[in-house]
Design an enzyme around this catalytic site. Sequence first.
Site, short mmCIF file in Angstrom:
data_model
loop_
_atom_site.label_atom_id
_atom_site.label_comp_id
_atom_site.label_asym_id
_atom_site.label_seq_id
_atom_site.Cartn_x
_atom_site.Cartn_y
_atom_site.Cartn_z
N TYR A 1 38.68 41.22 36.09
CA TYR A 1 37.69 41.53 37.13
C TYR A 1 37.47 40.29 37.98
CZ TYR A 1 33.35 42.63 39.53
OH TYR A 1 32.41 42.84 40.50
N GLU B 1 35.31 42.93 46.14
CA GLU B 1 35.46 43.20 44.71
C GLU B 1 36.87 43.69 44.43
OE1 GLU B 1 32.65 45.29 41.48
OE2 GLU B 1 33.57 46.73 42.85
#
Length: 386
Positions: A109, A197
Amino acid sequence: MNIHEYQAKEILKKFGVSVPKGAAILDLKELKNKTKNFSNKNLILKAQIHAGGRGKAGGIKFIKNIDELVKESNKMYGKVLVTHQTGSSGRKISRLYVEETCSIEKEFYLSCLVDRSSSKIVFISSADGGMDIEKIAKDSPEKIIKVAVNFLDAVSEKDIKKIIEPFSLSDKLKKQAFQLIQAIYKVLIEKDASLIEINPLILTKDKKLLCLDAKISFDDNALYRHPDISSLRDVNEEDPIETEARKYDLAYIKLNGKIGCMVNGAGLAMATMDIIKLYGSEPANFLDVGGGASKEKVAAAFKIILSDKNVKGILINIFGGIMRCDVLAQGVVDAAKKTNLAVPLVVRLAGTNVDLGKKILEESKLKIISANNLAEAAKKIIEVTK
């Protein structure tokens, strides 16, 4: 402003970020033509909506051949997809994205965002990426690394080492990671993004770092500097009332309460919403008409508030500085007459031309409840909307 995954990937690719080969499908007639040159027959079909949780909701399908792609695309296109972020009404799928699959070794992530509390850019990283990142952040916060960096031309080598530390990469892969961090930072700064993101960021079995999914949000206040970004807006993904408000340059955000608010100034608008909650009700919206609004703009704001079926009453709170109270009053009277106002209306005026504004409201013969201060106004609108 939010954009779709495929649009985010196109922007990231221009800045040197590696992404899988893919094609956006806005019309099903384009499907075969846009995917005919794919070298990998194993594909992923993704619904394009401005919400997360697509995979668990059936908005991502693994495809083995062209016949299956056509079949699943026809099933998905036009469907209403309900995820944990869309609410019960869901979002209609009007765009698809087809992408070649990748051989995944690890999922990470990575994100960066503007952190207002520290006035810095914050990078967030984790060795555990994918669909369950929110659960990981809640249950195992120690697995989430946050690194705040100053607004400079580039991210320092020291900070990058901290950001990628959870990934446990080889020296060769670290070079790729360094380039990736600098690239997304450059996008954030140059395009006035507020959030980027990448989830998941994957390490493929042939040792490449790839952006498998991407989300970018932009600062609405900076869009005038980026017509290329503004052109990516998908109004079908936005609240139609908010879209209408934008036409009149009104700062409007729909909420879930029953008391419509019209205020001049963001700070005063926040205070108005707070006092409504303090006295036991909920605001239906945030609406700032601005400091120099015309009566036409005020009338438009009034109509936009009333277009929300949940509104049971309206509280207007105006402190006349640049904006004159008489202009506001005339706009309210005009709009109330045109819309055949059927809900209670409480008005609190103060400042420039306040006496003239009150006179206009009194002479209108409309059932307007006057208040001398904000607390009194809040109590009155809550009482008449019980």
